[in-house]
Design a protein around this motif. Sequence first.
Motif, PDB file in Angstrom:
ATOM      1  N   ASP A 200     -34.114  -9.521 -22.188  1.00  0.00           N
ATOM      2  CA  ASP A 200     -34.799 -10.658 -21.578  1.00  0.00           C
ATOM      3  C   ASP A 200     -34.540 -10.720 -20.075  1.00  0.00           C
ATOM      4  N   ARG A 201     -33.333 -10.409 -19.667  1.00  0.00           N
ATOM      5  CA  ARG A 201     -33.030 -10.379 -18.231  1.00  0.00           C
ATOM      6  C   ARG A 201     -33.846  -9.292 -17.534  1.00  0.00           C
ATOM      7  N   ALA A 202     -33.989  -8.143 -18.194  1.00  0.00           N
ATOM      8  CA  ALA A 202     -34.811  -7.076 -17.624  1.00  0.00           C
ATOM      9  C   ALA A 202     -36.277  -7.504 -17.560  1.00  0.00           C
ATOM     10  N   GLU A 203     -36.766  -8.168 -18.600  1.00  0.00           N
ATOM     11  CA  GLU A 203     -38.133  -8.693 -18.591  1.00  0.00           C
ATOM     12  C   GLU A 203     -38.341  -9.622 -17.408  1.00  0.00           C
ATOM     13  N   TRP A 204     -37.386 -10.527 -17.189  1.00  0.00           N
ATOM     14  CA  TRP A 204     -37.492 -11.486 -16.095  1.00  0.00           C
ATOM     15  C   TRP A 204     -37.529 -10.779 -14.744  1.00  0.00           C
ATOM     16  N   GLU A 205     -36.708  -9.740 -14.609  1.00  0.00           N
ATOM     17  CA  GLU A 205     -36.616  -9.007 -13.346  1.00  0.00           C
ATOM     18  C   GLU A 205     -37.838  -8.136 -13.101  1.00  0.00           C
ATOM     19  N   LEU A 206     -38.342  -7.491 -14.149  1.00  0.00           N
ATOM     20  CA  LEU A 206     -39.351  -6.460 -13.979  1.00  0.00           C
ATOM     21  C   LEU A 206     -40.783  -6.924 -14.206  1.00  0.00           C
ATOM     22  N   LEU A 207     -40.977  -7.896 -15.093  1.00  0.00           N
ATOM     23  CA  LEU A 207     -42.337  -8.286 -15.483  1.00  0.00           C
ATOM     24  C   LEU A 207     -42.737  -9.669 -14.989  1.00  0.00           C
ATOM     25  N   ASP A 208     -41.799 -10.420 -14.429  1.00  0.00           N
ATOM     26  CA  ASP A 208     -42.075 -11.694 -13.773  1.00  0.00           C
ATOM     27  C   ASP A 208     -42.892 -12.655 -14.656  1.00  0.00           C
ATOM     28  N   PRO A 209     -42.369 -13.004 -15.846  1.00  0.00           N
ATOM     29  CA  PRO A 209     -43.080 -13.985 -16.678  1.00  0.00           C
ATOM     30  C   PRO A 209     -42.956 -15.374 -16.068  1.00  0.00           C
ATOM     31  N   PRO A 210     -43.744 -16.347 -16.555  1.00  0.00           N
ATOM     32  CA  PRO A 210     -43.581 -17.718 -16.063  1.00  0.00           C
ATOM     33  C   PRO A 210     -42.162 -18.219 -16.273  1.00  0.00           C
ATOM     34  N   ALA A 211     -41.739 -19.121 -15.400  1.00  0.00           N
ATOM     35  CA  ALA A 211     -40.362 -19.637 -15.488  1.00  0.00           C
ATOM     36  C   ALA A 211     -40.200 -20.639 -16.623  1.00  0.00           C
ATOM     37  N   THR A 212     -41.276 -21.249 -17.069  1.00  0.00           N
ATOM     38  CA  THR A 212     -41.192 -22.243 -18.137  1.00  0.00           C
ATOM     39  C   THR A 212     -42.283 -21.986 -19.170  1.00  0.00           C
ATOM     40  N   GLY A 213     -42.064 -22.515 -20.366  1.00  0.00           N
ATOM     41  CA  GLY A 213     -43.088 -22.459 -21.408  1.00  0.00           C
ATOM     42  C   GLY A 213     -43.228 -21.124 -22.095  1.00  0.00           C
ATOM     43  N   VAL A 214     -42.270 -20.209 -21.924  1.00  0.00           N
ATOM     44  CA  VAL A 214     -42.343 -18.891 -22.558  1.00  0.00           C
ATOM     45  C   VAL A 214     -41.534 -18.920 -23.853  1.00  0.00           C
ATOM     46  N   THR A 215     -42.143 -18.512 -24.953  1.00  0.00           N
ATOM     47  CA  THR A 215     -41.461 -18.528 -26.244  1.00  0.00           C
ATOM     48  C   THR A 215     -41.720 -17.224 -26.988  1.00  0.00           C
ATOM     49  N   THR A 216     -40.729 -16.754 -27.724  1.00  0.00           N
ATOM     50  CA  THR A 216     -40.869 -15.525 -28.511  1.00  0.00           C
ATOM     51  C   THR A 216     -41.619 -15.822 -29.800  1.00  0.00           C
ATOM     52  N   ARG A 217     -42.665 -15.042 -30.071  1.00  0.00           N
ATOM     53  CA  ARG A 217     -43.416 -15.145 -31.323  1.00  0.00           C
ATOM     54  C   ARG A 217     -42.963 -14.097 -32.331  1.00  0.00           C
ATOM     55  N   ALA A 218     -42.599 -12.926 -31.841  1.00  0.00           N
ATOM     56  CA  ALA A 218     -42.133 -11.848 -32.719  1.00  0.00           C
ATOM     57  C   ALA A 218     -41.208 -10.954 -31.912  1.00  0.00           C
ATOM     58  N   ARG A 219     -40.236 -10.351 -32.602  1.00  0.00           N
ATOM     59  CA  ARG A 219     -39.291  -9.461 -31.930  1.00  0.00           C
ATOM     60  C   ARG A 219     -38.794  -8.442 -32.945  1.00  0.00           C
ATOM     61  N   ASP A 220     -38.859  -7.169 -32.589  1.00  0.00           N
ATOM     62  CA  ASP A 220     -38.305  -6.099 -33.409  1.00  0.00           C
ATOM     63  C   ASP A 220     -37.344  -5.295 -32.553  1.00  0.00           C
ATOM     64  N   ILE A 221     -36.129  -5.068 -33.063  1.00  0.00           N
ATOM     65  CA  ILE A 221     -35.122  -4.297 -32.350  1.00  0.00           C
ATOM     66  C   ILE A 221     -34.536  -3.266 -33.307  1.00  0.00           C
ATOM     67  N   VAL A 222     -34.429  -2.041 -32.847  1.00  0.00           N
ATOM     68  CA  VAL A 222     -33.725  -0.995 -33.588  1.00  0.00           C
ATOM     69  C   VAL A 222     -32.586  -0.497 -32.704  1.00  0.00           C
ATOM     70  N   TYR A 223     -31.382  -0.431 -33.299  1.00  0.00           N
ATOM     71  CA  TYR A 223     -30.179  -0.035 -32.570  1.00  0.00           C
ATOM     72  C   TYR A 223     -29.795   1.389 -32.960  1.00  0.00           C
ATOM     73  N   TYR A 224     -29.444   2.200 -31.947  1.00  0.00           N
ATOM     74  CA  TYR A 224     -29.059   3.583 -32.198  1.00  0.00           C
ATOM     75  C   TYR A 224     -27.588   3.856 -31.871  1.00  0.00           C
ATOM     76  N   GLY A 225     -26.953   2.992 -31.108  1.00  0.00           N
ATOM     77  CA  GLY A 225     -25.578   3.234 -30.719  1.00  0.00           C
ATOM     78  C   GLY A 225     -24.973   2.028 -30.048  1.00  0.00           C
ATOM     79  N   ASN A 226     -23.742   2.185 -29.572  1.00  0.00           N
ATOM     80  CA  ASN A 226     -23.052   1.095 -28.911  1.00  0.00           C
ATOM     81  C   ASN A 226     -22.562   1.554 -27.543  1.00  0.00           C
ATOM     82  N   VAL A 227     -21.799   0.703 -26.893  1.00  0.00           N
ATOM     83  CA  VAL A 227     -21.465   0.886 -25.482  1.00  0.00           C
ATOM     84  C   VAL A 227     -19.980   0.673 -25.276  1.00  0.00           C
TER      85      VAL A 227
END
Length: 269
Positions: A200-227
């Motif tokens: 989400d922080r990357a989305e905010w930095e790179l895609l410049d969505p509106p500052a208010t009124g943004v809501t997630t409708r669907a989200r899919d995440i697949v994890y391959y490893g850790n850090v």
Amino acid sequence: MLRSALTLGMPQLGPAGVSETWLLKECGDRHWRLLGELAGATGAGFRDETGAPVYAAFCAVSAEGLKLDAFAEHDALEIQSSIERSSRTRFVSRHALSRHGAPAGEIELLSAFVRRTEPGRNRSIARVALDGFPEVEPAQPPGRALRLAAHLRADRWSSHMGFERDGARPLVRTTIRPCPSQDFNGAGLMYFVSFQSLADRAEWELLDPPATGVTTRARDIVYYGNVEPGERLSFSVMAARRTGTALDHWIRIEREAAPIADVFTSRGF
């Protein structure tokens, strides 16, 4: 099975209704407690045959039909959670959300038990099977999270959420260094919710969505490893669609050019 109605206050809310980060943490905690119940344990703490701690690492998250913006302060969020064993090492939980009896989305979490093969090294985590759980049920149609993990982890997919894999190249990219005090859990692993939060922080930095009124409708995440704490991660927007009322995107998270997660998101304004 867990059923409860949670009265929402500021810790559970964001500018556009229920906080997705808080909600995933809540569902992750329910997943862990349900694992304990499934094993007949009074406390959901697991160890291997050597006594080393074993953790439930999430392989995939799939959320659809979310109506997080339907909720406000003092509303009751009703959650019904269940879990089942999907293979020798994996378990899937389902969390049905509702408001005053009306459906408000569903979240699936797929986990596998893991342990470190090298003390203190997150890159050394490997799957492990534990005894004490019910046998795998006869084959059932796989749920969304299981299908998602199977296709993406085996690199057997051509498109997802309308995004084509072939020919995809990073459109824009940023790097983020996860913070140990904020993004890692008590087991010393980068917490599964942190992948979503940092995307989400990357989305905010790179895609410049509106500052208010943004809501997630669907989200899919697949994890391959850790850090490992201190490592820097690359966040690449592989594809994006934008209209006046929606923003959908695919963000790939990489560590030293090796993918560690794919995050597909559908937003509404």
